[in-house]
Design an enzyme around this catalytic site. Structure first.
Site, PDB file in Angstrom:
ATOM      1  N   THR A  94      41.985  88.452  45.394  1.00 39.41           N
ATOM      2  CA  THR A  94      41.708  89.693  45.894  1.00 39.41           C
ATOM      3  C   THR A  94      41.978  90.020  46.577  1.00 39.41           C
ATOM      4  O   THR A  94      41.783  89.548  47.452  1.00 39.41           O
ATOM      5  CB  THR A  94      39.860  89.082  45.773  1.00 39.41           C
TER       6      THR A  94
ATOM      7  N   LYS B 190      37.406  94.742  40.451  1.00 36.76           N
ATOM      8  CA  LYS B 190      36.500  93.490  41.149  1.00 36.76           C
ATOM      9  C   LYS B 190      36.381  93.970  42.860  1.00 36.76           C
ATOM     10  O   LYS B 190      34.823  93.119  42.634  1.00 36.76           O
ATOM     11  CB  LYS B 190      38.037  92.622  42.135  1.00 36.76           C
TER      12      LYS B 190
ATOM     13  N   LYS C  23      35.006  90.018  53.372  1.00 33.39           N
ATOM     14  CA  LYS C  23      36.751  90.884  53.372  1.00 33.39           C
ATOM     15  C   LYS C  23      36.147  91.080  51.883  1.00 33.39           C
ATOM     16  O   LYS C  23      36.756  92.662  52.279  1.00 33.39           O
ATOM     17  CB  LYS C  23      37.362  89.211  53.434  1.00 33.39           C
TER      18      LYS C  23
END
Length: 293
Positions: free
Chosen positions: A96, A171, A240
């Site tokens: 990711t 995502k 994050k």
């Protein structure tokens, strides 16, 4: 047999790498810690001394690392996979990363003759080990077809969102929604506890209510019980991902993403206090009683 280089053996990557062994692929592995690879090596995987070493003669290179910085290092660093990957190698980014990074990597690796697709995943570590992840793909349609034999061992569902970067967009949306839900759940449960509600009844009501998403259902039980064993996703990783999502939102939306920013701030506090612990422990930060005035 097809040759796959797999880079990154964290909670998700370990199970994913094992799936290629299950499917009969020749697998080369690299991870910062060799200890995480020992059982896979015992099953027949080859240990590589660097991403560069792992990529030699690979038909596909699959990465599952923490963030943009780690991704750039394993692909383009001094010992990066791109140094030795042959032209036509399929470069599959399951990490990711940020939207800008995914597009940049696509340009960089395509220029070196590799076929890059961004392919972040959804699912927990048990789904990774069982090959039942959902793969969120951004790629040219023809490139996706070429990559499909290397995706099917790790995922039961492939969702093609469009060009390179589009899988990463979805995502980030997915993980931002998770951040908002979990942070809101922690705060809601803390309010219920402070108000003296019967927490068994609160949990029963949440589980049966309209807000009971899979994230809420899973984390509400763990938060009420204060049982965070078997961590699957850390506060640092969620922070994050949410920060990447907010950066993308700020580049696309006219108004400031206020709700998203609030979730990022909540996770910034969790990351500072317990970065490597399960993200559900956020409730321990927000449930502290108010000091008497």
């Amino acid at each position: 047999m097809p040759r796959v280089a797999f880079i990154g053996l964290g909670r998700m990557g370990h199970g994913m790498a094992g799936r290629y062994l299950d499917a009969g692929f020749t697998v080369s592995l690299w991870n910062r810690s060799k200890a995480k690879a020992e059982d896979l090596i015992a099953r027949g995987a080859h240990w590589a001394t660097s991403p560069e070493d792992a990529a030699i003669d690979a038909d596909a290179v699959v990465t599952m690392v923490a963030d943009d910085e780690a991704s750039r290092a394993v692909w383009l660093g001094p010992n990066g996979a791109a140094k030795t990957a042959k032209a036509g190698t399929i470069a599959i980014e399951c990490s990711t990363v940020s939207y800008d990074h995914a597009r940049e990597m696509g340009r960089e690796l395509n220029a070196r003759g590799l076929i890059y697709i961004d392919c972040p995943v959804t699912g927990l570590p048990d789904a990774a080990a069982a090959g039942k992840l959902t793969l969120l793909v951004g790629a040219d349609a023809a490139d996706l077809e070429r990559a499909r034999p290397y995706l099917e061992p790790i995922g039961s569902t492939i969702r093609h969102f469009g060009a390179v970067g589009s899988g990463t967009v979805y995502k980030l949306i997915n993980n931002l929604l998770g951040a908002i839900q979990i942070a809101g759940l922690a705060e809601g449960l803390a309010i219920a506890e402070a108000a003296g509600l019967d927490m068994n009844l609160v949990l029963e009501s949440i589980q049966a209510g309209v807000a009971a998403s899979p994230q809420v259902q899973r984390h509400s039980k763990r938060m009420v019980a204060r049982d965070f064993s078997g961590a699957t996703f850390t506060a640092a990783l969620r922070h994050k991902d949410a920060a990447y999502a907010v950066k993308l939102a700020e580049s696309l939306l006219a108004d400031k993403p206020l709700v998203s920013r609030a979730a990022v701030e909540a996770y910034a506090q969790a990351r500072a206090a317990l970065p490597d612990d399960d993200e559900g422990r956020m409730i321990e930060l927000v449930s502290r009683p108010k000091k008497p005035s």
